[in-house]
Design a protein around this motif. Structure first.
Motif, short mmCIF file in Angstrom:
data_model
loop_
_atom_site.label_atom_id
_atom_site.label_comp_id
_atom_site.label_asym_id
_atom_site.label_seq_id
_atom_site.Cartn_x
_atom_site.Cartn_y
_atom_site.Cartn_z
N GLY A 6 0.89 -1.08 -0.09
CA GLY A 6 0.06 -0.05 0.12
C GLY A 6 0.65 1.34 0.09
N ALA A 7 1.91 1.17 0.98
CA ALA A 7 2.86 2.48 0.95
C ALA A 7 3.62 2.83 -0.38
CB ALA A 7 3.77 2.20 2.14
N THR A 18 -5.23 -0.06 -1.44
CA THR A 18 -4.17 -1.14 -1.97
C THR A 18 -3.67 -2.02 -0.85
OG1 THR A 18 -3.01 0.76 -3.22
CG2 THR A 18 -1.88 -1.35 -3.11
N ASN A 70 2.12 6.59 -6.86
CA ASN A 70 1.07 7.41 -7.41
C ASN A 70 1.35 8.90 -7.20
OD1 ASN A 70 -0.99 7.13 -8.99
ND2 ASN A 70 -2.51 7.13 -7.47
N ASN A 71 1.61 9.18 -6.01
CA ASN A 71 1.65 10.48 -5.75
C ASN A 71 2.92 11.51 -6.55
OD1 ASN A 71 2.77 12.54 -3.07
ND2 ASN A 71 0.80 12.52 -3.83
N VAL A 90 2.58 1.59 -3.62
CA VAL A 90 1.78 2.24 -4.40
C VAL A 90 1.50 3.68 -4.26
CG1 VAL A 90 -0.56 1.70 -5.71
CG2 VAL A 90 0.99 -0.16 -5.19
N ALA A 91 1.13 3.95 -3.08
CA ALA A 91 0.52 5.29 -2.85
C ALA A 91 1.62 6.29 -3.05
CB ALA A 91 0.08 5.32 -1.37
N HIS A 134 1.60 12.13 -9.90
CA HIS A 134 0.93 13.06 -9.90
C HIS A 134 1.64 14.47 -9.83
CE1 HIS A 134 -2.66 10.73 -8.91
NE2 HIS A 134 -2.94 11.03 -10.12
N LYS A 135 2.55 14.51 -8.73
CA LYS A 135 3.53 15.57 -8.53
C LYS A 135 4.28 15.92 -9.80
CE LYS A 135 4.22 15.85 -3.56
NZ LYS A 135 4.82 15.13 -2.57
N PHE A 194 -3.13 4.25 -0.49
CA PHE A 194 -2.80 3.40 0.53
C PHE A 194 -3.63 2.56 0.95
CE2 PHE A 194 0.07 2.02 3.77
CZ PHE A 194 -0.73 1.82 5.08
#
Lengths: 289, 396
Positions: free
Chosen positions: A202-203, B384, A209-210, A205-206, A213-214, B381
């Motif tokens: 999760g960390a 996922t 993704n961030n 992928v997040a 976007h940036k 987060f």
């Protein structure tokens, strides 16, 4: 005066011979040479060595020679002799017994281990002792054979004290004296590890993704080169060389899988054990003449 | 006794022999095997003329400013200077242009005097695109940016986008450069007893000349260099000799950073390009890195290869320099390039946008909606993590 001296002489004789018998009865006898393959001084030396081992390790080393073991098997004979005669130090009766027996079918040597002896003298350790001592027995050199036995037991006990007993570490099951394997738990309950994996991905992928976007928001950056202004085909190499400066061939032998030979019944590593008539667990192994 | 040519093995210095079964040269001491061709080349190499290491270029960059055009009398009569009281920025434009917004910070500019310049530009690339084109490009630029704050996009002062001629110093030169590398090739194979790995090391040298034309360096201190560089490339083939008439309807900036001060930037980019171009000619090796005598001799030592003494001597003479560039007949010109510019302020920070008035390339960093960024990250987060946890649990 003469009488007085005579009495003194007798007393001195008594006191000098007594200690020997005192020692013998104090420590019992660990060298039982029924087959009479050793003379007295040899027995004495062996007993002394055995005493040193006992003092150092609290471990009972026994040597037994017999002309015949009758109808018994060598392992039963050795185990029973050890158990019935109360050998062994401490609660677990730590020690080992080397039985040399003769008989109509040739005889042989058998080593029985008990208590800590099972841990310190593994199947591989028994091989070591037999490899060293047995040939000497075959040659009839029993004294030297037993000295090797003592010396090897000393070595094996020393190894065991360091935490890694002399053994075959090629396989993974060392230390497991009972050949039971714990079944792998298959649970369906939600554990921390699944959450951990989830959190980790999760960390990642997040974060990715961030970053993406940036990145969309950035478009200004300096140019490192002047490649856009290089006049095409204007490159002219005036001098060049490609020189071999060194050359080396390295070779490594491909390791061969050396199996230590098939061991009947053994799965490699550790000590094979069984239970004797008295209910005590023993390890052991032997060879025939 | 006939003259015996000793064929030295390049790896260990031992005497190589012709192996009739392999039909190659083989060293009985270290097993090195070489084709006759390769071996011949070795001989040639040792006999080949060595570059004169003292003559190799050291980094040196020199440009002549042959410009020197001066404004003729009356040429600049219609031009006024507009100054921004807020940021001090100046632009030059036709006196008839009304008070307008500063392209650097968005505040108002006022005319503060007549334009008086010494140096007149040599060239200009006229504007190819219109203000409408620029506004359309701006709208496109802010479209689809997920983290752009909504309020930024709704600002309406896009009308204030201005066409400005930006002063550039253009650097052109033929250059001479050299570079030296250490290169390696590795080969592995095995038979049923051994695994072999063969490493061959090379000393690689390249020297040559090449040309660069019109490397632009922004001559205005008010305009960020990185912003202008992001607009590159400008196509000089569309440049024309400068005429004041081109300024009509547009603003201009005059240079306040002179060519000497801009040389460093041009030299830097030039040097990097020369390095890339020479490196591009080194092909066919597994690993290439810039030569350093420490590393080179170190690796040779590890390999245990001895080189013949004359070979080592040759290396020693070459010293340790592994690259150099020098300009030959460098020239610098003064040109005006067309750029549309617009500045917006958002939450105290200024965001400047620019478009290449010739090619239409539009750049400009945008602000980030921090709150949306955090929320979006958190949401991603959680989703996922939940999915992966479920999958992991299912497969346990």
């Amino acid at each position: 005066m003469k009488r007085f001296l005579a009495i003194i002489a007798v007393l001195v004789l008594c006191f000098t011979t007594l200690p020997l018998t005192v020692f013998a009865s104090d420590y019992g006898s660990n060298v039982m040479d029924y087959a009479d393959v050793l003379d007295d001084s040899q027995e004495e030396t062996l007993e002394r060595e055995i005493r040193t081992i006992r003092d150092r390790y609290d471990f009972d080393v026994v040597i037994v020679t017999v002309d015949s073991i009758g109808s018994a098997t060598e392992w039963d004979y050795a185990d029973d002799y050890y158990d019935d005669n109360g050998y062994g130090c401490g609660v677990n009766r730590d020690g080992c017994l080397m039985l040399v027996y003769f008989g109509p079918d040739g005889g042989g040597a058998y080593l029985s281990t008990c208590g800590y002896g099972i841990t310190a003298i593994t199947d591989k350790g028994i091989d070591l002792i037999m490899d060293d001592a047995f040939p000497k027995m075959v040659d009839g050199n029993f004294y030297e054979a037993f000295r090797m036995y003592n010396s090897d037991v000393d070595y094996l006990l020393e190894m065991a004290k360091t935490g890694t007993p002399y053994d075959d570490y090629g396989d993974s099951t060392y230390g497991d004296n009972s050949w039971n394997y714990e079944p792998v738990e298959h649970t369906r309950s939600l554990g921390g590890s699944q959450l951990g994996i989830g959190g980790f991905f999760g960390a990642i992928v997040a974060w990715i993704n961030n970053k993406r976007h940036k990145g969309q928001l950035r478009s200004v950056s300096s140019k490192y080169t002047a490649s856009d202004y290089f006049k095409r085909d204007s490159l002219a190499i005036t001098e060049q060389y490609d020189r071999m400066a060194g050359h080396h061939v390295n070779r490594m032998p491909i390791p061969r899988n050396t199996s230590s030979g098939p061991r009947t019944g053994s799965m490699g590593g550790g000590s094979h054990t069984h239970v004797s008539h008295s209910g005590t667990t023993h390890g052991g192994g032997g060879r025939r003449f | 006794m006939s003259e015996l040519n000793e064929y030295k093995c390049p790896a260990c210095g031992g005497a190589m022999e012709f192996d009739s079964s392999l039909q190659k040269m083989k060293c009985p001491y270290c097993d090195t095997v070489m084709d006759m061709e390769e071996f011949q080349k070795l001989d040639e190499i040792l006999d080949a003329p060595e570059p004169d290491y003292d003559e190799l270029p050291e980094d040196s960059f020199h440009w002549d400013n042959e410009g020197g055009n001066e404004w003729e009398a009356g040429e600049t009569d219609n031009l006024s200077v507009f100054t921004c009281k807020s940021c001090g920025g100046e632009i030059v434009g036709d006196s008839t242009l009304a008070a307008t917004e500063c392209p650097y910070c968005g505040n108002n500019v006022v005319i503060t005097g007549r334009f008086q310049g010494k140096l007149k530009p040599d060239y200009v690339i006229p504007f190819k695109l219109s203000k409408e084109d620029a506004m359309a490009k701006y709208k496109e630029h802010i479209k689809g940016k997920y983290l752009l704050p909504k309020s930024f996009a709704s600002e309406n002062h896009i009308q204030e986008i201005k066409g400005i001629y930006v002063p550039f110093w253009l650097f052109s030169s033929k250059v001479r450069g050299f570079a030296r590398y250490e290169a390696e090739n590795t080969r592995s194979w095995s038979d049923n007893q051994f695994q072999y790995s063969e490493v061959t090391m090379y000393d690689v040298f390249r020297a040559g000349t090449m040309e660069f034309e019109n490397i632009p360096v922004d001559g205005s201190s008010m305009i960020p260099d990185a912003l202008m560089e992001s607009l590159e490339p400008f196509d000089f083939s569309q440049a024309v000799p400068f005429k004041t008439a081109y300024l009509a309807g547009f603003f201009a900036n005059r240079f306040d950073v002179d060519d000497k001060a801009c040389e460093a930037r041009a030299s830097e980019r030039l040097k990097k390009s020369v390095s890339d171009i020479l490196r591009g000619t080194v092909q066919g090796y597994g690993a290439v890195s810039p030569y350093s005598s420490n590393s080179f001799y170190g690796k040779l030592g590890e390999m245990g290869s001895g080189l013949g003494t004359e070979y080592v001597d040759q290396f020693a003479r070459s010293g340790d320099r592994n690259n150099g560039v020098e300009t030959i007949e460098g020239k610098v010109k003064y040109a005006m390039y067309p750029v549309y510019m617009l500045s917006s302020t958002y939450e105290g920070k200024t965001y400047t946008f620019a478009m290449n008035g010739q090619t239409g390339k539009f750049v400009g960093d945008l602000p980030e909606d921090k709150k949306k960024s955090k929320l979006s990250s958190l949401r991603t987060f959680l989703i996922t993590a939940a999915i992966v946890t479920l999958i992991a649990w299912f497969f346990s």
